[in-house]
Scaffold this motif. Structure first.
Motif, mmCIF file in Angstrom:
data_model
loop_
_atom_site.group_PDB
_atom_site.id
_atom_site.type_symbol
_atom_site.label_atom_id
_atom_site.label_comp_id
_atom_site.label_asym_id
_atom_site.label_seq_id
_atom_site.Cartn_x
_atom_site.Cartn_y
_atom_site.Cartn_z
ATOM 1 N N ASN A 145 0.757 -1.311 -0.026
ATOM 2 C CA ASN A 145 -0.018 0.026 -0.103
ATOM 3 C C ASN A 145 0.814 1.274 -0.055
ATOM 4 O OD1 ASN A 145 -2.388 1.538 0.067
ATOM 5 N ND2 ASN A 145 -2.466 1.335 2.213
ATOM 6 N N ASN A 146 1.866 1.183 -0.960
ATOM 7 C CA ASN A 146 2.693 2.369 -0.879
ATOM 8 C C ASN A 146 3.160 2.806 -2.442
ATOM 9 O OD1 ASN A 146 4.916 4.292 -0.851
ATOM 10 N ND2 ASN A 146 5.743 3.265 0.850
ATOM 11 N N PRO A 147 2.296 3.772 -2.846
ATOM 12 C CA PRO A 147 2.503 3.962 -4.398
ATOM 13 C C PRO A 147 3.697 5.018 -4.535
ATOM 14 C CG PRO A 147 1.005 5.315 -3.251
ATOM 15 C CD PRO A 147 1.300 4.428 -2.338
ATOM 16 N N PHE A 148 4.815 5.119 -3.462
ATOM 17 C CA PHE A 148 5.689 6.025 -3.742
ATOM 18 C C PHE A 148 7.233 5.147 -3.837
ATOM 19 C CE2 PHE A 148 2.576 8.897 -2.169
ATOM 20 C CZ PHE A 148 2.476 9.991 -3.246
ATOM 21 N N MET A 149 6.894 3.862 -3.698
ATOM 22 C CA MET A 149 8.276 3.033 -3.856
ATOM 23 C C MET A 149 8.129 2.295 -5.207
ATOM 24 S SD MET A 149 9.734 -0.271 -1.471
ATOM 25 C CE MET A 149 8.672 -1.522 -2.106
ATOM 26 N N VAL A 150 9.377 2.440 -5.769
ATOM 27 C CA VAL A 150 9.700 1.628 -7.159
ATOM 28 C C VAL A 150 10.799 0.878 -7.041
ATOM 29 C CG1 VAL A 150 10.295 2.229 -9.552
ATOM 30 C CG2 VAL A 150 9.087 3.942 -8.231
ATOM 31 N N ILE A 151 10.608 -0.426 -7.412
ATOM 32 C CA ILE A 151 11.626 -1.490 -7.552
ATOM 33 C C ILE A 151 12.032 -1.511 -8.870
ATOM 34 C CG2 ILE A 151 12.066 -3.821 -7.097
ATOM 35 C CD1 ILE A 151 9.858 -3.890 -5.201
ATOM 36 N N LEU A 152 13.329 -1.271 -8.977
ATOM 37 C CA LEU A 152 13.908 -1.296 -10.502
ATOM 38 C C LEU A 152 14.560 -2.674 -10.875
ATOM 39 C CD1 LEU A 152 16.141 2.017 -11.277
ATOM 40 C CD2 LEU A 152 13.886 1.355 -11.842
ATOM 41 N N ASN A 153 15.170 -3.429 -9.720
ATOM 42 C CA ASN A 153 15.761 -4.664 -9.776
ATOM 43 C C ASN A 153 14.797 -5.700 -9.891
ATOM 44 O OD1 ASN A 153 17.364 -6.704 -10.413
ATOM 45 N ND2 ASN A 153 18.736 -6.303 -8.702
ATOM 46 N N SER A 154 13.966 -6.069 -10.877
ATOM 47 C CA SER A 154 12.495 -6.868 -10.924
ATOM 48 C C SER A 154 12.767 -8.160 -9.952
ATOM 49 C CB SER A 154 12.566 -7.233 -12.489
ATOM 50 O OG SER A 154 12.526 -6.232 -13.313
ATOM 51 N N SER A 155 11.425 -8.293 -9.279
ATOM 52 C CA SER A 155 11.212 -9.512 -8.180
ATOM 53 C C SER A 155 11.698 -10.813 -8.885
ATOM 54 C CB SER A 155 10.180 -9.240 -7.479
ATOM 55 O OG SER A 155 9.126 -9.407 -8.462
ATOM 56 N N LEU A 156 11.773 -11.637 -8.250
ATOM 57 C CA LEU A 156 11.841 -13.108 -8.765
ATOM 58 C C LEU A 156 10.537 -13.681 -9.243
ATOM 59 C CD1 LEU A 156 13.452 -15.849 -8.763
ATOM 60 C CD2 LEU A 156 12.745 -16.617 -6.541
ATOM 61 N N PHE A 157 9.545 -13.148 -8.820
ATOM 62 C CA PHE A 157 8.041 -13.353 -9.510
ATOM 63 C C PHE A 157 8.059 -12.844 -10.843
ATOM 64 C CE2 PHE A 157 3.675 -12.608 -10.539
ATOM 65 C CZ PHE A 157 3.099 -14.042 -10.354
ATOM 66 N N THR A 158 8.445 -11.602 -10.942
ATOM 67 C CA THR A 158 8.722 -11.046 -12.394
ATOM 68 C C THR A 158 9.452 -11.793 -13.221
ATOM 69 O OG1 THR A 158 7.697 -8.996 -11.391
ATOM 70 C CG2 THR A 158 9.002 -8.939 -13.506
ATOM 71 N N HIS A 159 10.721 -12.188 -12.609
ATOM 72 C CA HIS A 159 11.602 -13.185 -13.555
ATOM 73 C C HIS A 159 10.721 -14.368 -13.858
ATOM 74 C CE1 HIS A 159 15.139 -10.949 -13.736
ATOM 75 N NE2 HIS A 159 15.167 -10.467 -12.323
ATOM 76 N N CYS A 160 10.057 -15.063 -13.009
ATOM 77 C CA CYS A 160 9.265 -16.121 -13.304
ATOM 78 C C CYS A 160 8.376 -15.854 -14.445
ATOM 79 C CB CYS A 160 8.648 -16.791 -12.246
ATOM 80 S SG CYS A 160 9.948 -17.539 -11.047
#
Length: 297
Positions: A53-68
């Motif tokens: 619930n935080n629209p101000f955080m951005v993850i640049l290094n994609s998560s493991l789920f995204t890699h899958c």
């Protein structure tokens, strides 16, 4: 400490936070960014640190789920009619990977892959692998583990099997750092893996960075140098253009340096329809064979 850093006047007055962070630093920085309503860009860590619930955080290094997700869609496009074998070992992390792939299979449109999961013993031998191959067609294998020693052992045996049975292997994002794959025991094996950062270093800016480090610092720039450079340039330019309104334009595809970022909202619980954070969904598919690296997608 991270709390001391947050209390610094420069941070208190900032309209943008770029962070090369440790796991325990994600949540306090994200909480602060949410309170101040300024973007916090997590440049290096591929996880959310439990933030929701935080629209101000951005993850640049994609998560493991995204890699899958990226792996499944790539295989679906290119191996939809082929047999895909996921070789794994027993373990909690490996179960999580299998669950990710199973969930993605259920939610992805189109023809489902013909996936077979094979759990190998700790000291597995080539004869445990060969029953799953066909001498008349290529078999795509997926390494269903992040363990790098498992990766080396699996690929060494697949390279030997590849002399008789045509084999390709899709690895995990951690394989980007395995230099051993250049060695002769992996000869002729086509190794694929995913990365969210463009590994090509032939453009003018890359050459300038390489030259600067060589002439001024007597060193070679690491991947983190390129990542830091493009993060500061891209988001700095957006900040200069949009000012305090940068949060509303954080996903704009402007000011590319090396990487085609695709920043998308993430909703961990689809039923709640709650925006938990933003994440870079762009992945590059890399092929490595006999030490030569190329981008195939």
């Amino acid at each position: 400490s991270i709390q001391d850093i947050i209390s610094l006047p420069a941070v208190q007055q900032a309209n943008l936070i770029l962070g090369f962070v440790a796991n325990n630093e994600i949540r306090p920085l994200a909480t602060y960014a949410n309170q101040r309503q300024v973007p916090f860009i997590n440049v290096n860590l591929p996880n959310d640190g439990g933030v929701t619930n935080n629209p101000f955080m951005v993850i640049l290094n994609s998560s493991l789920f995204t890699h899958c997700e990226g792996i499944y869609k790539f295989l679906q496009r290119n191996y939809s009619s082929s047999k895909v074998v996921v070789f794994r070992k027993a373990g909690t992390q490996e179960d999580r990977l299998k669950n990710y792939l199973t969930d993605i299979e259920k939610s992805t449109l189109g023809t489902s892959l013909k996936i077979k999961y094979v759990t190998l013993s700790e000291n597995f031998k080539p004869e445990q692998l060969t029953p799953y191959f066909d001498s008349t067609k290529i078999t795509m294998c997926v390494a269903g583990s992040l363990d790098e020693q498992f990766a080396r052992n699996l690929c060494a045996q697949l390279a030997e099997i590849n002399k008789t049975y045509p084999v390709q292997v899709m690895g995990m994002p951690t394989w980007d750092g395995i230099r051993d794959f250049d060695r002769k025991e992996y000869k002729d094996l086509e190794i694929f893996y995913t990365t969210p950062f463009n590994p090509t270093r032939t453009d003018v800016t890359s050459e300038q960075l390489n030259t600067y480090f060589k002439e001024k610092l007597y060193a070679r720039p690491s991947d983190m140098v390129f990542r830091g450079f493009e993060s500061m340039y891209r988001f700095g330019k957006l900040l200069r253009e949009l000012g305090p309104n940068i949060a509303s334009g954080i996903g704009e595809k402007k000011y590319k340096v090396f990487t085609d970022f695709d920043i998308q909202p993430v909703l961990l619980d689809k039923q709640k329809q709650q925006l938990d954070y933003f994440e870079n969904k762009k992945l590059y598919i890399i092929k490595k064979v006999n030490g030569a690296v190329s981008t195939v997608f």
